[in-house]
Scaffold this motif. Structure first.
Motif, short mmCIF file in Angstrom:
data_model
loop_
_atom_site.label_atom_id
_atom_site.label_comp_id
_atom_site.label_asym_id
_atom_site.label_seq_id
_atom_site.Cartn_x
_atom_site.Cartn_y
_atom_site.Cartn_z
N MET A 152 24.35 27.94 -27.27
CA MET A 152 23.61 28.72 -28.27
C MET A 152 24.28 30.07 -28.51
O MET A 152 24.42 30.52 -29.66
CB MET A 152 22.16 28.91 -27.80
CG MET A 152 21.34 27.64 -27.80
SD MET A 152 19.61 27.93 -27.36
CE MET A 152 19.06 28.86 -28.78
N GLY A 153 24.70 30.72 -27.42
CA GLY A 153 25.39 31.99 -27.57
C GLY A 153 26.72 31.85 -28.29
O GLY A 153 27.07 32.67 -29.14
N ALA A 154 27.46 30.80 -27.98
CA ALA A 154 28.75 30.57 -28.64
C ALA A 154 28.56 30.27 -30.11
O ALA A 154 29.37 30.69 -30.95
CB ALA A 154 29.47 29.41 -27.94
N TYR A 155 27.50 29.55 -30.46
CA TYR A 155 27.23 29.24 -31.87
C TYR A 155 26.93 30.51 -32.65
O TYR A 155 27.35 30.65 -33.82
CB TYR A 155 26.06 28.26 -31.96
CG TYR A 155 25.67 27.91 -33.38
CD1 TYR A 155 26.56 27.22 -34.20
CD2 TYR A 155 24.43 28.27 -33.89
CE1 TYR A 155 26.20 26.91 -35.51
CE2 TYR A 155 24.07 27.96 -35.18
CZ TYR A 155 24.96 27.28 -35.99
OH TYR A 155 24.61 26.96 -37.28
N ALA A 156 26.23 31.44 -32.02
CA ALA A 156 25.95 32.72 -32.70
C ALA A 156 27.22 33.54 -32.86
O ALA A 156 27.45 34.16 -33.91
CB ALA A 156 24.90 33.50 -31.93
#
Length: 302
Positions: free
Chosen positions: A97-101
């Motif tokens: 999720m953090g990488a997608y942001a």
């Protein structure tokens, strides 16, 4: 493809050298493991004589019996299994999720947040501030000390972000035209297309959780909350201490001490290594194809 005997001499020499180097690399990995396996199934007292390479000289399972004789071994195995499964699943999902942001170039402050995360890879606060932080958060001597502090890794975050950036943006654009929001795109588009990197990060996390003995030794006081790696490390320490105590007894030399011991610290160490690495060896073949794809992340730029 031309037969090998019809290829030019220079190319044949090159292929031979490549296969020779790969063979030597494989032997350098396999042969030490076979030696460890042989020593783990060999009687401890006999192993002290040396000369054991790839086959036990005196077969014995006493080393494994000694390891599994601990009353807390089942509880420790459960703790290790729990932290490995829960910690890996939670870490992979939250990191994704953090990488997608972070992959979005239009998000305000994305460059600042990326540099801030990268900064944590270069500097740390140290062990004492880290312990004080865990204690202030009431994580010490709880099972969550194994999971919450390791939920995010800056290195894993950057690897995932790099992989997500290689997914063509037209897939997201078409999904938005169909009415998908960011979370739906993440779950239905990004995650299914990211199996290689998910397998790599999951394997890294699982191995780290399974082999970690440091956290249980320094941040947990309760014996019932110690994982398998910490328990095995304590057993090895006690075995070495017992041997030193026997050797230091009055009028007793090293060989007399060995006669009073069923196993030695070295033989228990070999059995411990086999116990710890066996689950990882069993799991790896099922994710090998994804792992092979994942290690190529970032190697091709279009």
């Amino acid at each position: 493809m031309k037969p090998f005997y019809r290829t030019p001499l220079g190319e044949r020499v090159y292929i031979f050298v490549i296969y020779l180097l790969i063979t030597l690399l494989c032997l350098s990995i396999v042969l030490p493991f076979l030696n460890i396996l042989a020593l783990s199934f060999n009687a401890g007292k006999d192993a002290e004589r040396g000369g054991i390479y790839f086959w036990p000289r005196v077969w014995s399972i006493q080393n494994f019996k000694e390891v599994f004789a601990s009353s807390n071994i089942v509880t420790a195995f459960g703790i290790s299994l729990f932290r490995t499964v829960v910690g890996t699943v939670a870490s992979v999902f939250l990191t994704a999720m953090g990488a997608y942001a972070l992959k979005s170039r239009t998000m305000p402050g994305v460059r600042f947040f990326t540099l801030l995360i990268f900064f944590t890879m270069l500097f740390s606060g140290g062990m004492i501030p880290y312990y004080m932080l865990l204690k202030s958060l009431h994580l010490t001597n709880t099972i969550w000390v194994y999971i919450i502090p390791s939920l995010y890794s800056a290195w894993n975050l950057i690897i995932m972000r790099t992989f997500f950036q290689q997914i063509h943006p037209s897939l997201e654009e078409s999904a938005r035209m169909d009415g998908y929001n960011d979370f739906a795109i993440f779950m239905r588009i990004i995650m299914p297309l990211s199996k290689p990197v998910i397998a790599v990060i999951a394997l890294f996390n699982a191995v780290g959780h399974w082999n970690d003995w440091f956290t249980g030794a320094f941040y947990v006081r309760s014996a019932k909350l110690r994982p398998l790696s910490t328990l095995l490390q304590e057993m090895l320490t006690r075995a070495e201490a017992m041997r030193s105590k026997l050797e230091s007894a009055a009028g007793m030399n090293q060989y007399d001490a060995l006669e009073k011991m069923q196993v030695t610290g070295d033989s228990m160490k070999m059995a411990t290594i086999i116990i710890v690495v066996t689950p990882i060896i069993i799991i790896y073949p099922f994710i090998q194809k994804y792992f092979a794809q994942g290690v190529m992340i970032g190697s091709i730029k279009e």
